[in-house]
Design a protein around this motif. Structure first.
Motif, short mmCIF file in Angstrom:
data_model
loop_
_atom_site.label_atom_id
_atom_site.label_comp_id
_atom_site.label_asym_id
_atom_site.label_seq_id
_atom_site.Cartn_x
_atom_site.Cartn_y
_atom_site.Cartn_z
N PRO A 81 13.30 78.93 -17.85
CA PRO A 81 14.26 77.84 -17.69
C PRO A 81 15.05 77.97 -16.40
N PHE A 82 15.38 76.82 -15.80
CA PHE A 82 16.17 76.79 -14.58
C PHE A 82 17.28 75.76 -14.74
N SER A 83 18.51 76.24 -14.82
CA SER A 83 19.63 75.30 -14.90
C SER A 83 20.08 74.88 -13.50
N PHE A 84 19.63 75.58 -12.47
CA PHE A 84 19.87 75.16 -11.10
C PHE A 84 18.62 74.40 -10.64
N PHE A 85 18.59 73.11 -11.00
CA PHE A 85 17.43 72.26 -10.74
C PHE A 85 17.90 70.83 -10.62
N ASN A 86 17.30 70.09 -9.73
CA ASN A 86 17.60 68.66 -9.65
C ASN A 86 16.65 68.02 -8.64
N VAL A 87 16.65 66.69 -8.60
CA VAL A 87 15.90 65.97 -7.58
C VAL A 87 16.78 65.91 -6.34
N PHE A 88 16.15 65.89 -5.19
CA PHE A 88 16.89 65.95 -3.94
C PHE A 88 16.68 64.72 -3.08
N LEU A 131 12.18 73.50 -17.46
CA LEU A 131 11.41 74.60 -18.03
C LEU A 131 10.13 74.65 -17.22
N VAL A 132 10.07 75.60 -16.29
CA VAL A 132 9.02 75.64 -15.28
C VAL A 132 7.87 76.52 -15.74
N THR A 133 6.66 75.98 -15.65
CA THR A 133 5.47 76.77 -15.93
C THR A 133 4.75 77.07 -14.63
N THR A 134 4.27 78.30 -14.54
CA THR A 134 3.48 78.77 -13.39
C THR A 134 2.34 79.62 -13.94
N VAL A 135 1.42 79.99 -13.07
CA VAL A 135 0.32 80.87 -13.44
C VAL A 135 0.26 82.00 -12.42
N SER A 136 0.18 83.22 -12.93
CA SER A 136 0.06 84.38 -12.04
C SER A 136 -1.37 84.45 -11.50
N PRO A 137 -1.60 85.22 -10.44
CA PRO A 137 -2.97 85.39 -9.94
C PRO A 137 -3.92 85.96 -11.00
N GLU A 138 -3.35 86.65 -11.99
CA GLU A 138 -4.16 87.21 -13.08
C GLU A 138 -4.41 86.20 -14.19
N GLY A 139 -3.86 84.99 -14.06
CA GLY A 139 -4.08 83.94 -15.04
C GLY A 139 -3.08 83.88 -16.17
N VAL A 140 -1.98 84.64 -16.07
CA VAL A 140 -0.96 84.63 -17.12
C VAL A 140 -0.02 83.44 -16.91
N VAL A 141 0.14 82.61 -17.95
CA VAL A 141 1.03 81.45 -17.88
C VAL A 141 2.46 81.93 -18.14
N ASN A 142 3.34 81.61 -17.21
CA ASN A 142 4.75 81.96 -17.31
C ASN A 142 5.55 80.70 -17.55
#
Length: 132
Positions: free
Chosen positions: A45-52, A31-42
């Motif tokens: 979910p990503f089921s295509f995810f793993n350690v490499f 469940l990935v959190t990011t922030v837009s340039p406007e400051g909105v927290v997004n």
């Protein structure tokens, strides 16, 4: 049992997605959190995810685009800022995680709309999900 033989190139992207999701199980969900340039927290979910790799430590996210080719919010935010937080999902936040997959407008924060408390991260601007 009969052999399966098909060409991924002949499948539509949605068909490939469904096939891969059904073949590779169980899959961890980020469940990935990011922030837009406007400051909105997004949060998404990503089921295509793993350690490499461990050296260097690499994590892989299957970043995606909308049907019209435009980047989804998480993809766009990571491209702009280079920062994100991977929150691991457990049963306590599983329902909220499913709701983050809803198509929220870019100016609306999934954690705010869904009542998911956040906490500051130590090294990056995007917050972590407090319950993750």
């Amino acid at each position: 049992m009969a052999d399966l033989d098909f060409s991924f190139a002949e499948l539509q992207p949605r068909q490939r997605y469904k096939l891969l999701c059904g073949l590779v199980v169980p899959r961890p969900i980020a469940l990935v959190t990011t922030v837009s340039p406007e400051g909105v927290v997004n949060a998404a979910p990503f089921s295509f995810f793993n350690v490499f790799s461990e050296d260097p430590a690499l994590l892989v996210l299957g970043l995606q685009h909308n049907d019209d080719g435009s980047p989804k919010d998480t993809t766009r935010n990571i491209a702009r800022t280079g920062e994100f937080v991977v929150n691991l999902v457990d049963e306590a936040i599983a329902e909220a995680m499913n709701l983050t997959a809803t198509d929220f407008p870019p100016d609306q924060s999934e954690p705010v709309r869904l009542g998911m408390p956040t906490a500051p991260s130590k090294l990056v601007k995007p917050p972590r999900l407090a319950q993750a």
